[in-house]
Design an enzyme around this catalytic site. Structure first.
Site, PDB file in Angstrom:
ATOM      1  N   ARG A  39     -12.842  67.673  55.138  1.00  0.00           N
ATOM      2  CA  ARG A  39     -11.478  68.226  55.089  1.00  0.00           C
ATOM      3  C   ARG A  39     -10.713  67.632  53.909  1.00  0.00           C
ATOM      4  NH1 ARG A  39      -9.718  72.603  58.268  1.00  0.00           N
ATOM      5  NH2 ARG A  39      -7.662  71.662  58.333  1.00  0.00           N
ATOM      6  N   VAL A  66      -3.213  80.875  49.730  1.00  0.00           N
ATOM      7  CA  VAL A  66      -3.742  80.542  51.064  1.00  0.00           C
ATOM      8  C   VAL A  66      -4.700  81.616  51.587  1.00  0.00           C
ATOM      9  CG1 VAL A  66      -1.776  81.513  52.400  1.00  0.00           C
ATOM     10  CG2 VAL A  66      -3.102  79.599  53.327  1.00  0.00           C
ATOM     11  N   THR A 122      -4.782  73.541  53.593  1.00  0.00           N
ATOM     12  CA  THR A 122      -5.017  74.972  53.835  1.00  0.00           C
ATOM     13  C   THR A 122      -4.472  75.819  52.690  1.00  0.00           C
ATOM     14  OG1 THR A 122      -4.920  74.580  56.209  1.00  0.00           O
ATOM     15  CG2 THR A 122      -4.587  76.856  55.478  1.00  0.00           C
ATOM     16  N   LYS A 166     -16.345  80.956  51.431  1.00  0.00           N
ATOM     17  CA  LYS A 166     -15.816  82.271  51.814  1.00  0.00           C
ATOM     18  C   LYS A 166     -16.174  83.309  50.738  1.00  0.00           C
ATOM     19  CE  LYS A 166     -12.004  80.277  54.498  1.00  0.00           C
ATOM     20  NZ  LYS A 166     -10.524  80.203  54.660  1.00  0.00           N
ATOM     21  N   ASN A 197      -8.617  81.041  49.781  1.00  0.00           N
ATOM     22  CA  ASN A 197      -8.771  79.588  49.588  1.00  0.00           C
ATOM     23  C   ASN A 197     -10.225  79.105  49.570  1.00  0.00           C
ATOM     24  OD1 ASN A 197      -9.157  79.821  52.320  1.00  0.00           O
ATOM     25  ND2 ASN A 197      -7.560  78.373  52.923  1.00  0.00           N
ATOM     26  N   GLU A 230     -18.350  75.654  66.166  1.00  0.00           N
ATOM     27  CA  GLU A 230     -18.605  76.553  65.030  1.00  0.00           C
ATOM     28  C   GLU A 230     -20.089  76.562  64.647  1.00  0.00           C
ATOM     29  OE1 GLU A 230     -15.713  75.245  62.121  1.00  0.00           O
ATOM     30  OE2 GLU A 230     -14.053  76.105  63.268  1.00  0.00           O
ATOM     31  N   TYR A 273     -12.213  82.627  64.547  1.00  0.00           N
ATOM     32  CA  TYR A 273     -10.775  82.433  64.315  1.00  0.00           C
ATOM     33  C   TYR A 273      -9.937  82.761  65.562  1.00  0.00           C
ATOM     34  CZ  TYR A 273     -11.349  81.571  59.272  1.00  0.00           C
ATOM     35  OH  TYR A 273     -11.664  81.026  58.050  1.00  0.00           O
ATOM     36  N   HIS A 327     -14.160  77.102  53.987  1.00  0.00           N
ATOM     37  CA  HIS A 327     -13.786  76.695  55.345  1.00  0.00           C
ATOM     38  C   HIS A 327     -14.476  75.389  55.692  1.00  0.00           C
ATOM     39  CE1 HIS A 327     -13.156  76.743  59.678  1.00  0.00           C
ATOM     40  NE2 HIS A 327     -14.417  76.374  59.775  1.00  0.00           N
TER      41      HIS A 327
HETATM   42  P1  IDP Z   1      -7.885  75.762  57.590  1.00  0.00           P
HETATM   43  O1  IDP Z   1      -8.844  76.814  57.064  1.00  0.00           O
HETATM   44  O2  IDP Z   1      -7.428  74.849  56.478  1.00  0.00           O
HETATM   45  O3  IDP Z   1      -8.430  75.024  58.785  1.00  0.00           O
HETATM   46  P2  IDP Z   1      -6.176  77.351  59.368  1.00  0.00           P
HETATM   47  O4  IDP Z   1      -4.730  77.112  59.635  1.00  0.00           O
HETATM   48  O5  IDP Z   1      -7.148  77.127  60.483  1.00  0.00           O
HETATM   49  O6  IDP Z   1      -6.554  76.504  58.075  1.00  0.00           O
HETATM   50  O7  IDP Z   1      -6.304  78.856  58.863  1.00  0.00           O
HETATM   51  C1  IDP Z   1      -7.556  79.452  58.735  1.00  0.00           C
HETATM   52  C2  IDP Z   1      -7.574  80.310  57.519  1.00  0.00           C
HETATM   53  O8  IDP Z   1      -6.632  81.369  57.675  1.00  0.00           O
HETATM   54  C3  IDP Z   1      -7.130  79.623  56.220  1.00  0.00           C
HETATM   55  O9  IDP Z   1      -8.163  78.879  55.615  1.00  0.00           O
HETATM   56  C4  IDP Z   1      -6.719  80.818  55.375  1.00  0.00           C
HETATM   57  O10 IDP Z   1      -7.878  81.490  54.846  1.00  0.00           O
HETATM   58  C5  IDP Z   1      -6.095  81.729  56.420  1.00  0.00           C
HETATM   59  N1  IDP Z   1      -4.643  81.554  56.464  1.00  0.00           N
HETATM   60  C6  IDP Z   1      -3.944  80.521  57.018  1.00  0.00           C
HETATM   61  N2  IDP Z   1      -2.627  80.694  56.857  1.00  0.00           N
HETATM   62  C7  IDP Z   1      -2.487  81.867  56.191  1.00  0.00           C
HETATM   63  C8  IDP Z   1      -1.339  82.607  55.720  1.00  0.00           C
HETATM   64  O11 IDP Z   1      -0.181  82.204  55.880  1.00  0.00           O
HETATM   65  N3  IDP Z   1      -1.615  83.781  55.069  1.00  0.00           N
HETATM   66  C9  IDP Z   1      -2.866  84.250  54.883  1.00  0.00           C
HETATM   67  N4  IDP Z   1      -3.944  83.590  55.300  1.00  0.00           N
HETATM   68  C10 IDP Z   1      -3.767  82.419  55.944  1.00  0.00           C
END
Ligand code: IDP
Length: 160
Positions: free
Chosen positions: A96, A120, A102, A20, A123, A137, A60, A126
Site C-alpha cells: 500500500r 483517481v 487512492t 488495472k 489509478n 481477494e 468491490y 490495486h
Molecule cells: P484503494 O484502491 O486505494 O483501496 P478504494 O477507496 O477502495 O481505494 O477505491 C477503490 C477504487 O475505486 C480506487 O482505486 C479507484 O479506482 C476507484 N475510486 C475511488 N474513489 C473514486 C472516485 O471518487 N471516483 C472514481 N473512482 C474512484
C-alpha cells in the site's frame, strides 16, 4: 498443496495486487513487477485476466453504494488486468505504501500512483488494504492450484 490460511503471517504474508486496465494499456506491467521484485517480495501467483462483471462486483462489494461504482466496474472490465499474489514480511502494508494514496493527486513521487498517473478513476493499480481483505481477494481471483509455493535461494539475503 493448499496453503493454510493461518500460515499467511510473517514472511509468508500475502497480498493481492492487480495492474488495472489503464496500467496494462500504458505498458506499466513490467515497471510495476520490477518494483515489487527489487523490494524483495516473492511472486507466488500471476495471470492476465479479463475479469467478469460478477467477479468485479464481488471484489468491490464494499463500494456498491458509491456514485462511481458502475463507472469503476466498467473501467475494470474494459481491458485485461494482471492479477498477482506477492508474499513477504508486512507485504500488505508495504505494498500500500509502494502504491501511494487512492487519489494519485495525493500520492508522493516515488510511489506507483505518484509517478505514473493523475486521476483517481485511472489509478493504474490495486492492492489489498488489510490481511483479511488480501485473503478474501486472493481466494476470489485465484484457484488454490494457481498459487505456487517455491523456495527462493535469496531468502537469507532478504531476511536476517
Ligand atoms: P484503494 O484502491 O486505494 O483501496 P478504494 O477507496 O477502495 O481505494 O477505491 C477503490 C477504487 O475505486 C480506487 O482505486 C479507484 O479506482 C476507484 N475510486 C475511488 N474513489 C473514486 C472516485 O471518487 N471516483 C472514481 N473512482 C474512484
Amino acid at each position: 498443496f493448499l496453503w493454510p490460511i493461518g500460515a499467511w503471517t510473517g514472511v509468508y504474508e500475502r497480498t493481492f495486487i492487480a495492474v488495472k486496465p489503464d496500467g496494462v494499456h500504458r505498458r506499466l506491467v513490467g515497471e510495476i513487477i520490477r518494483r515489487f521484485e527489487k523490494k524483495g517480495f516473492h511472486l507466488v501467483g500471476m495471470k492476465l485476466v479479463q475479469p467478469s462483471e460478477p467477479l468485479l462486483k464481488e471484489h468491490y462489494w464494499g463500494l456498491r453504494q458509491k456514485p462511481f461504482f458502475s463507472g469503476l466496474i466498467e473501467y475494470m472490465r474494459s481491458g485485461p488486468v494482471v492479477a498477482m499474489v506477492w508474499q513477504g514480511l508486512d507485504v500488505v502494508k508495504m505494498a500500500r505504501r509502494m502504491l501511494g494514496e487512492t487519489d494519485p493527486a495525493d500520492s508522493l513521487p516515488g510511489t506507483i500512483r505518484g509517478d505514473f498517473c493523475m486521476e483517481v478513476g485511472r489509478n493504474v493499480i490495486h492492492g489489498s488494504d488489510s490481511v483479511k481483505m488480501a485473503q478474501r481477494e486472493i481466494s476470489l481471483w485465484f484457484n488454490p492450484d494457481e498459487l505456487i509455493c517455491w523456495e527462493n535461494s535469496s531468502q537469507p539475503w532478504r531476511y536476517q
